[in-house]
Scaffold this motif. Structure first.
Motif, PDB file in Angstrom:
ATOM      1  N   ASN B  45       0.851  -1.193   0.000  1.00 49.94           N
ATOM      2  CA  ASN B  45       0.000   0.000   0.000  1.00 49.94           C
ATOM      3  C   ASN B  45       0.886   1.242   0.000  1.00 49.94           C
ATOM      4  O   ASN B  45       2.106   1.132  -0.188  1.00 49.94           O
ATOM      5  N   ASP B  46       0.297   2.413   0.231  1.00 47.92           N
ATOM      6  CA  ASP B  46       1.101   3.639   0.128  1.00 47.92           C
ATOM      7  C   ASP B  46       2.056   3.833   1.300  1.00 47.92           C
ATOM      8  O   ASP B  46       2.877   4.732   1.293  1.00 47.92           O
ATOM      9  N   ARG B  47       1.961   2.979   2.348  1.00 44.46           N
ATOM     10  CA  ARG B  47       2.851   3.121   3.506  1.00 44.46           C
ATOM     11  C   ARG B  47       3.759   1.921   3.715  1.00 44.46           C
ATOM     12  O   ARG B  47       4.816   2.026   4.308  1.00 44.46           O
ATOM     13  N   LEU B  48       3.310   0.766   3.274  1.00 53.19           N
ATOM     14  CA  LEU B  48       4.058  -0.466   3.557  1.00 53.19           C
ATOM     15  C   LEU B  48       4.304  -1.262   2.281  1.00 53.19           C
ATOM     16  O   LEU B  48       3.390  -1.415   1.449  1.00 53.19           O
ATOM     17  N   THR B  49       5.517  -1.795   2.166  1.00 51.89           N
ATOM     18  CA  THR B  49       5.800  -2.707   1.048  1.00 51.89           C
ATOM     19  C   THR B  49       5.177  -4.074   1.369  1.00 51.89           C
ATOM     20  O   THR B  49       4.778  -4.334   2.515  1.00 51.89           O
ATOM     21  N   SER B  50       5.147  -4.934   0.379  1.00 53.67           N
ATOM     22  CA  SER B  50       4.635  -6.292   0.610  1.00 53.67           C
ATOM     23  C   SER B  50       5.463  -6.984   1.697  1.00 53.67           C
ATOM     24  O   SER B  50       4.935  -7.690   2.561  1.00 53.67           O
ATOM     25  N   PHE B  51       6.780  -6.770   1.635  1.00 53.63           N
ATOM     26  CA  PHE B  51       7.695  -7.358   2.619  1.00 53.63           C
ATOM     27  C   PHE B  51       7.347  -6.884   4.031  1.00 53.63           C
ATOM     28  O   PHE B  51       7.277  -7.675   4.972  1.00 53.63           O
ATOM     29  N   GLU B  52       7.100  -5.583   4.172  1.00 53.18           N
ATOM     30  CA  GLU B  52       6.787  -5.040   5.509  1.00 53.18           C
ATOM     31  C   GLU B  52       5.442  -5.560   6.024  1.00 53.18           C
ATOM     32  O   GLU B  52       5.265  -5.785   7.223  1.00 53.18           O
ATOM     33  N   ARG B  53       4.500  -5.748   5.119  1.00 48.70           N
ATOM     34  CA  ARG B  53       3.196  -6.276   5.548  1.00 48.70           C
ATOM     35  C   ARG B  53       3.354  -7.726   6.019  1.00 48.70           C
ATOM     36  O   ARG B  53       2.773  -8.126   7.023  1.00 48.70           O
ATOM     37  N   LEU B  54       4.156  -8.484   5.283  1.00 48.79           N
ATOM     38  CA  LEU B  54       4.424  -9.865   5.694  1.00 48.79           C
ATOM     39  C   LEU B  54       5.122  -9.884   7.063  1.00 48.79           C
ATOM     40  O   LEU B  54       4.834 -10.728   7.918  1.00 48.79           O
ATOM     41  N   ILE B  56       4.804  -8.052   9.606  1.00 51.76           N
ATOM     42  CA  ILE B  56       3.895  -7.919  10.766  1.00 51.76           C
ATOM     43  C   ILE B  56       3.472  -9.308  11.235  1.00 51.76           C
ATOM     44  O   ILE B  56       3.508  -9.629  12.423  1.00 51.76           O
ATOM     45  N   TYR B  57       3.087 -10.164  10.288  1.00 48.64           N
ATOM     46  CA  TYR B  57       2.634 -11.520  10.656  1.00 48.64           C
ATOM     47  C   TYR B  57       3.799 -12.405  11.077  1.00 48.64           C
ATOM     48  O   TYR B  57       3.656 -13.252  11.964  1.00 48.64           O
ATOM     49  N   ASN B  58       4.943 -12.235  10.427  1.00 47.20           N
ATOM     50  CA  ASN B  58       6.120 -13.037  10.744  1.00 47.20           C
ATOM     51  C   ASN B  58       6.542 -12.784  12.203  1.00 47.20           C
ATOM     52  O   ASN B  58       6.807 -13.715  12.979  1.00 47.20           O
ATOM     53  N   ARG B  59       6.567 -11.529  12.602  1.00 46.61           N
ATOM     54  CA  ARG B  59       6.940 -11.183  13.980  1.00 46.61           C
ATOM     55  C   ARG B  59       5.875 -11.659  14.976  1.00 46.61           C
ATOM     56  O   ARG B  59       6.190 -12.205  16.028  1.00 46.61           O
ATOM     57  N   GLN B  60       4.609 -11.451  14.614  1.00 49.43           N
ATOM     58  CA  GLN B  60       3.521 -11.892  15.512  1.00 49.43           C
ATOM     59  C   GLN B  60       3.608 -13.386  15.782  1.00 49.43           C
ATOM     60  O   GLN B  60       3.400 -13.841  16.900  1.00 49.43           O
ATOM     61  N   TYR B  61       3.884 -14.157  14.711  1.00 55.83           N
ATOM     62  CA  TYR B  61       3.972 -15.614  14.860  1.00 55.83           C
ATOM     63  C   TYR B  61       5.000 -15.967  15.933  1.00 55.83           C
ATOM     64  O   TYR B  61       4.698 -16.705  16.876  1.00 55.83           O
ATOM     65  N   TRP B  62       6.196 -15.416  15.817  1.00 57.40           N
ATOM     66  CA  TRP B  62       7.263 -15.792  16.742  1.00 57.40           C
ATOM     67  C   TRP B  62       7.026 -15.241  18.135  1.00 57.40           C
ATOM     68  O   TRP B  62       7.237 -15.940  19.130  1.00 57.40           O
ATOM     69  N   PHE B  63       6.586 -13.996  18.238  1.00 55.86           N
ATOM     70  CA  PHE B  63       6.373 -13.408  19.566  1.00 55.86           C
ATOM     71  C   PHE B  63       5.301 -14.193  20.326  1.00 55.86           C
ATOM     72  O   PHE B  63       5.414 -14.452  21.517  1.00 55.86           O
ATOM     73  N   ARG B  64       4.251 -14.569  19.617  1.00 54.99           N
ATOM     74  CA  ARG B  64       3.161 -15.282  20.289  1.00 54.99           C
ATOM     75  C   ARG B  64       3.642 -16.648  20.797  1.00 54.99           C
ATOM     76  O   ARG B  64       3.413 -17.022  21.953  1.00 54.99           O
ATOM     77  N   LEU B  65       4.335 -17.391  19.921  1.00 52.23           N
ATOM     78  CA  LEU B  65       4.751 -18.739  20.321  1.00 52.23           C
ATOM     79  C   LEU B  65       5.811 -18.692  21.424  1.00 52.23           C
ATOM     80  O   LEU B  65       5.763 -19.465  22.383  1.00 52.23           O
ATOM     81  N   ILE B  66       6.758 -17.771  21.273  1.00 53.42           N
ATOM     82  CA  ILE B  66       7.811 -17.671  22.301  1.00 53.42           C
ATOM     83  C   ILE B  66       7.182 -17.272  23.637  1.00 53.42           C
ATOM     84  O   ILE B  66       7.514 -17.824  24.685  1.00 53.42           O
ATOM     85  N   ASP B  67       6.256 -16.325  23.600  1.00 53.06           N
ATOM     86  CA  ASP B  67       5.600 -15.907  24.848  1.00 53.06           C
ATOM     87  C   ASP B  67       4.835 -17.063  25.482  1.00 53.06           C
ATOM     88  O   ASP B  67       4.833 -17.231  26.704  1.00 53.06           O
ATOM     89  N   ALA B  68       4.160 -17.852  24.647  1.00 54.17           N
ATOM     90  CA  ALA B  68       3.360 -18.960  25.177  1.00 54.17           C
ATOM     91  C   ALA B  68       4.265 -19.981  25.868  1.00 54.17           C
ATOM     92  O   ALA B  68       3.953 -20.451  26.969  1.00 54.17           O
ATOM     93  N   VAL B  69       5.391 -20.331  25.249  1.00 55.36           N
ATOM     94  CA  VAL B  69       6.290 -21.312  25.875  1.00 55.36           C
ATOM     95  C   VAL B  69       6.946 -20.691  27.114  1.00 55.36           C
ATOM     96  O   VAL B  69       7.050 -21.339  28.156  1.00 55.36           O
ATOM     97  N   SER B  70       7.340 -19.430  26.999  1.00 53.10           N
ATOM     98  CA  SER B  70       8.010 -18.780  28.135  1.00 53.10           C
ATOM     99  C   SER B  70       7.108 -18.757  29.357  1.00 53.10           C
ATOM    100  O   SER B  70       7.576 -18.898  30.494  1.00 53.10           O
TER     101      SER B  70
END
Lengths: 286, 294
Positions: B45-54, B56-70
């Motif tokens: 979009n006009d603020r984020l590249t496709s890479f940057e949009r991806l 968001i989900y890539n970071r969420q995936y890891w933060f959520r799983l790491i937090d759950a195990v921690s």
């Protein structure tokens, strides 16, 4: 009188999400709350404190189940162990309806634990609607699907999100849990008019509404559920209620959770819109 | 691309490990450009590249799983330190992606995985293995089933050939350190949370507690639930062996013989220990009523 055939619970009023930090207050003070929404997965266990707490809540309050891992849009066959456990919980809570998200989140037996948006394609409509019907048949309970907030759009999409939602619920013959905060968040991230979404959604299928807070970052808006509801979302809620009539409404507050009283007070702000919608309905009947 | 291929594509991209700075990698292990992959199916979009949009989900995936195990292994984190713990959890989650609809099950394979990957624990391996076993036992004891317990009349019908089913929530551990003290000290400072929102913006760090000093000594522990609270109960070695034998499906006679096979106790002393073990176990409801699992 029900506002529509998917919304037989117009008298449900305003609910609050049942959260661990509030247990002590709820059991000590027994506050008057129209209903509690539970996250099904937190209680899909074999025993122990979660079920004990749930049973104590059920003795005094109405409970509606909301799920986060059904993944109606995942392309592969349903997980029947999951469904069997969910059905056991449905029997325990006697939830009048059950909701989960219009999204996907698992593939080849691996789970992301995220609510991933679908490409808005005709194949995704068929796949998702088939799964919703399958789940609805298995659980023998009305299903409503919730629109998710999203941060990506896909090249393959062939229609708008609201067209996709309307097609899915029509083909699945199910209800909608309309999350007006999610609509607002996605509208900020994808540059559409959130009121066009609210005005276009199949009002005759809206069974429940979610409201929540969100956070704005430099380049995008995130559905964080850690704030009071912001003004633009209240305006969308007002418009949604105007269109669909009095509808069971729930405030989601999942992070930086304040006291129960504060959460409940925020939720009850929805009453002014519900009351206006109710008096309008009475005028029509008169 | 059909829907299942689309989902395989996106799963691979959101679950790809992050860089050390918790950002999306610019290349795949095969040397492909992640930006080019993102461009192939995600609209910018006009603020984020496709890479940057991806991302968001890539970071969420890891933060959520790491937090759950921690959240399930705070004492292990305290023992290993934050950096070593993060590296271990990443290795674990890469090797063992979630195969359950519930985040509750995410740490189930961590005790065995750490045994197979000892370098993640460094010089504190034995201590770390004890702690990880005890913290997982806590999760199991917290919400596994509690079946109707045996009543006195059932006990009178037992003989050498009887097999007894133990409560699913009862976990038996043989430890090299008294880590029950350490885990209790850490868990006292922890809260619990629900599975709720899908938005995770950043890693959450908790304050590290001071750990009690640990000296090696064999500890036999029962981790069990009573009145909806989890308790740690230390056992005599023979009681541990006896209960473990029963848990494995041995007959009562065989479990007793095995438990006392190296014992120097007299027959009277052995009888007293068996009686004491049964009295405690029965009082706490650890034996299930015959036929309840059918």
């Amino acid at each position: 009188m029900p506002a529509n055939r998917f919304n037989g619970f117009t008298d449900y009023g305003i609910g609050v999400g049942l959260r661990v930090p509030h247990y002590e207050h709820i059991f000590a003070e027994r506050p008057v709350v129209d209903w509690f929404e539970i996250i099904s997965e937190n209680y899909m266990v074999d025993g122990g404190r979660p079920l004990k707490i749930l049973d104590q809540i059920l003795e005094q309050y109405r409970v509606v189940q909301h799920g986060v891992s059904m993944y109606f849009g995942s392309a592969q066959p349903a997980n029947y162990e999951h469904l069997r456990r969910l059905k056991e919980l449905v029997k325990r809570t006697k939830t009048p309806w059950l909701s989960d998200h219009l999204c996907w989140g698992s593939v080849d037996g691996r789970y992301t634990h995220d609510l991933l948006p679908l490409p808005y394609t005709f194949e995704a409509i068929r796949t998702t609607a088939r799964r919703i019907r399958e789940v609805q048949d298995f659980l023998e309970i009305p299903i409503s699907v919730e629109n998710v907030s999203s941060y990506v759009e896909f090249q393959e999409s062939q229609m708008t999100e609201w067209e996709f939602l309307n097609e899915v619920v029509h083909e699945a013959d199910c209800g909608i849990l309309l999350d007006v905060n999610n609509i607002y968040v996605s509208s900020q991230n994808h540059g559409f008019d959130p009121f066009e979404y609210v005005n276009s959604v199949a009002a005759d299928r809206v069974a429940q509404i979610h409201i929540a807070g969100h956070s704005k970052f430099e380049k995008y808006t995130l559905d964080t559920h850690d704030h009071p509801v912001l003004d633009p979302v209240w305006r969308m809620y007002a418009r949604a209620i105007e269109r669909v009539g009095p509808t069971a409404t729930l405030l989601e507050w999942d992070d930086n959770i304040p006291s129960f009283e504060e959460v409940h007070r925020e939720a009850l702000k929805a009453n002014q819109y519900l009351a206006a919608a109710a008096s309008k309905s009475l005028e029509v009947l008169a | 691309m059909n829907l299942v291929d689309f989902q395989r594509r996106m799963f691979e991209d959101v679950s790809r490990p992050l860089t050390r700075e918790w950002k999306t990698r610019i290349q795949t292990d095969e040397g492909e450009s992640v930006a080019a992959i993102a461009n192939s199916y995600i609209t910018p979009n006009d603020r984020l590249t496709s890479f940057e949009r991806l991302e968001i989900y890539n970071r969420q995936y890891w933060f959520r799983l790491i937090d759950a195990v921690s959240e399930d292994f705070p004492a292990l984190q305290a023992v290993l330190g934050a950096r070593r713990f993060d590296s271990m959890i990443l290795g674990y989650l890469v090797d063992t992606p979630s195969t359950s609809f519930s985040l509750r099950d995410l740490g189930a394979s961590l005790p065995k995985w750490l045994e197979r990957n000892p370098h993640h624990a460094g010089s504190r391996l034995r201590l770390a293995l004890d702690v990880v076993a005890l913290e997982w036992a806590y999760v199991e004891a917290f919400d596994r089933a509690a079946l109707p317990p045996m009543v006195e009349s059932d006990l009178h019908q037992l003989n050498d050939a009887s097999t007894l089913m133990l409560q699913p929530h009862l976990q038996l551990l043989k430890l090299s350190y008294p880590v029950d003290e350490l885990v209790l000290a850490v868990h006292r400072g922890q809260g619990t949370s629900d599975i709720v929102s899908n938005a995770v913006v950043d890693r959450k760090r908790k304050v590290q507690p001071r750990l009690p000093k640990m000296q090696r000594s064999n500890v036999y522990l029962a981790v069990h639930r009573y009145d909806n609270s989890v308790y740690y109960r230390r056992l005599e070695p023979e009681a541990y062996e006896l209960l473990s034998g029963l848990q494995k499906g041995r007959s009562l006679g065989a479990a007793i013989a095995e438990a006392f096979s190296t014992s120097g106790d007299s027959a009277e002393e052995q009888a007293a220990k068996i009686q004491q073990c049964f009295a405690h176990a029965a009082e706490l409801g650890w034996f299930c009523r015959p036929g309840v699992a059918d």
